[in-house]
Enzyme design. Structure first.
Site, short mmCIF file in Angstrom:
data_model
loop_
_atom_site.label_atom_id
_atom_site.label_comp_id
_atom_site.label_asym_id
_atom_site.label_seq_id
_atom_site.Cartn_x
_atom_site.Cartn_y
_atom_site.Cartn_z
N TYR A 188 -11.50 -8.84 12.32
CA TYR A 188 -12.79 -9.47 12.01
C TYR A 188 -12.74 -11.00 12.06
CZ TYR A 188 -10.59 -9.36 7.40
OH TYR A 188 -9.71 -9.49 6.36
N ASP A 247 -9.76 2.81 2.57
CA ASP A 247 -9.83 2.28 3.93
C ASP A 247 -10.48 3.31 4.87
OD1 ASP A 247 -8.64 -0.19 3.40
OD2 ASP A 247 -6.61 0.61 3.68
N LYS A 254 0.81 -1.23 0.00
CA LYS A 254 0.00 0.00 0.00
C LYS A 254 0.84 1.28 0.00
CE LYS A 254 -4.00 -1.93 2.42
NZ LYS A 254 -4.98 -1.72 3.49
N GLY A 293 -2.86 1.18 18.51
CA GLY A 293 -2.08 0.82 17.33
C GLY A 293 -1.57 2.04 16.60
P1 ATR Z 1 -1.30 -2.51 9.95
O1 ATR Z 1 -0.58 -1.80 8.85
O2 ATR Z 1 -2.30 -3.51 9.50
O3 ATR Z 1 -1.88 -1.56 10.95
P2 ATR Z 1 1.19 -3.12 11.36
O4 ATR Z 1 1.86 -1.96 10.75
O5 ATR Z 1 1.90 -4.42 11.40
O6 ATR Z 1 -0.20 -3.44 10.67
O7 ATR Z 1 0.73 -2.71 12.85
C1 ATR Z 1 0.30 -3.63 13.78
C2 ATR Z 1 -0.05 -2.90 15.09
O8 ATR Z 1 -0.28 -3.91 16.10
C3 ATR Z 1 1.08 -2.03 15.60
O9 ATR Z 1 0.52 -0.92 16.24
C4 ATR Z 1 1.79 -2.96 16.59
O10 ATR Z 1 2.51 -2.28 17.59
P3 ATR Z 1 4.06 -1.85 17.34
O11 ATR Z 1 4.02 -0.63 16.47
O12 ATR Z 1 4.61 -1.59 18.68
O13 ATR Z 1 4.71 -3.02 16.65
C5 ATR Z 1 0.61 -3.67 17.19
N1 ATR Z 1 1.00 -4.93 17.81
C6 ATR Z 1 1.34 -6.09 17.21
N2 ATR Z 1 1.67 -7.04 18.13
C7 ATR Z 1 1.55 -6.44 19.36
C8 ATR Z 1 1.73 -6.88 20.71
N3 ATR Z 1 2.11 -8.15 20.98
N4 ATR Z 1 1.50 -6.00 21.70
C9 ATR Z 1 1.11 -4.72 21.44
N5 ATR Z 1 0.92 -4.25 20.18
C10 ATR Z 1 1.13 -5.09 19.16
#
Ligand code: ATR
Length: 281
Positions: A224, A107, A70, A133
């Protein structure tokens, strides 16, 4: 039904086998009796540019873009819609007359439309929103809420630096909350959105006690699978209004379908059930 007159579109991803978009678009094509085909396009990052240049020459009217392309697609299209520019990601490409590529981010629309359909009165309730997030999904969510006029938005993320970066980049009264303080930050929130992968099937759970959250606050999980995540189940039990995430995926598909195939499709329970069945396979 596919014929030689079929209008062509698809979804580029790597991998792409998990994408629900082919099922969704082909369901609509059949339902409206449109001669068209929507195909999965497994494109490795090193081939993204070449495939992007080739598809309009092969008659494609456009395509969706999913993980991990993206952000990269932003630089490959000829024109980027302001909203997509702001989010920093393109998820829908429309081939214009003459072959020019226009990049959109639907989105944002998908997230907001799903919220409005499931909780029509959300705006009156939401002076303050807390978004968990700081990835691509969080960016689309925050831009959507900003556009809708939510004045106080806080971004809470495990990696504080990533949250700070997002907030600096989007500006406009955004706050940052350290991950450890997420439960305190629920106080006075009118809307809580989970954009992390936590709570998704196969992923770790989201640890979040909702005690401080007002009972009127809307809880929206963009995860989802499952449709009712543990977060939504807990929220429902204590009486909070909830928003399930599959509608975001379905609604984000609407503008692309309309542009490529010439008809605005309807999001209904039947297609939601079909997608849920597919998720269970
Ligand atoms: P997307 O683009 O779909 O939002 P991504 O960039 O991989 O996916 O982001 C995933 C989100 O889930 C991030 O905010 C990530 O936190 P970090 O920025 O600290 O990595 C969060 N996330 C994933 N695993 C996590 C965990 N175990 N605990 C807390 N946050 C988590």
């Amino acid at each position: 039904m596919t014929t030689g007159k079929a209008a062509l579109a698809g979804v580029m991803g790597w991998p792409v086998g998990h994408s629900l978009s082919p099922l969704l678009h082909n369901y609509w094509l059949e339902r409206y009796g449109i001669y068209g085909a929507y195909v999965p396009l497994p494109v490795a990052p090193e081939n993204l540019e070449a495939v992007t240049q080739a598809l309009p020459r092969a008659g494609f009217g456009g395509w969706n873009v999913t993980v991990p392309h993206k952000e990269a697609m932003l630089a490959l299209v000829d024109r980027v819609e302001p909203l997509a520019e702001r989010v920093g990601a393109v998820n829908t490409v429309v081939v214009q007359e003459g072959g020019t590529l226009l990049g959109h981010n639907t989105d944002v629309y998908g997230f907001m439309e799903n919220l409005t359909r499931q909780q029509p009165g959300w705006k009156e309730n939401t002076e303050r929103a807390l978004v968990l997030g700081a990835g691509g999904a969080a960016r689309a969510v925050i831009v959507g809420l900003q556009e809708a006029g939510v004045e106080e938005i806080e971004c809470c993320n495990r990696s504080l630096d990533r949250a700070k970066q997002l907030v600096d980049n989007l500006d406009g009264g955004l706050g940052v909350v350290p991950w450890d303080e997420r439960e305190i930050a629920l106080e006075e929130a009118g809307l809580l959105v989970n954009t992390t992968s936590l709570g998704m099937e196969g992923q770790p759970p989201l640890h979040l006690a909702l005690d401080a959250l007002p009972e009127t606050a809307i809880v929206y999980d963009i995860v989802y699978a499952p449709l009712y995540t543990p977060l939504l189940q807990t929220a429902k039990k204590r009486g909070n209004p909830v928003v399930t995430g599959l509608g975001m995926l379905m609604h984000q598909a609407v503008p692309g379908f309309a542009a490529w195939f010439g008809r605005e499709p309807e999001v209904d329970k039947e297609i939601e059930q079909l997608l849920l069945r597919q998720l269970q396979e």
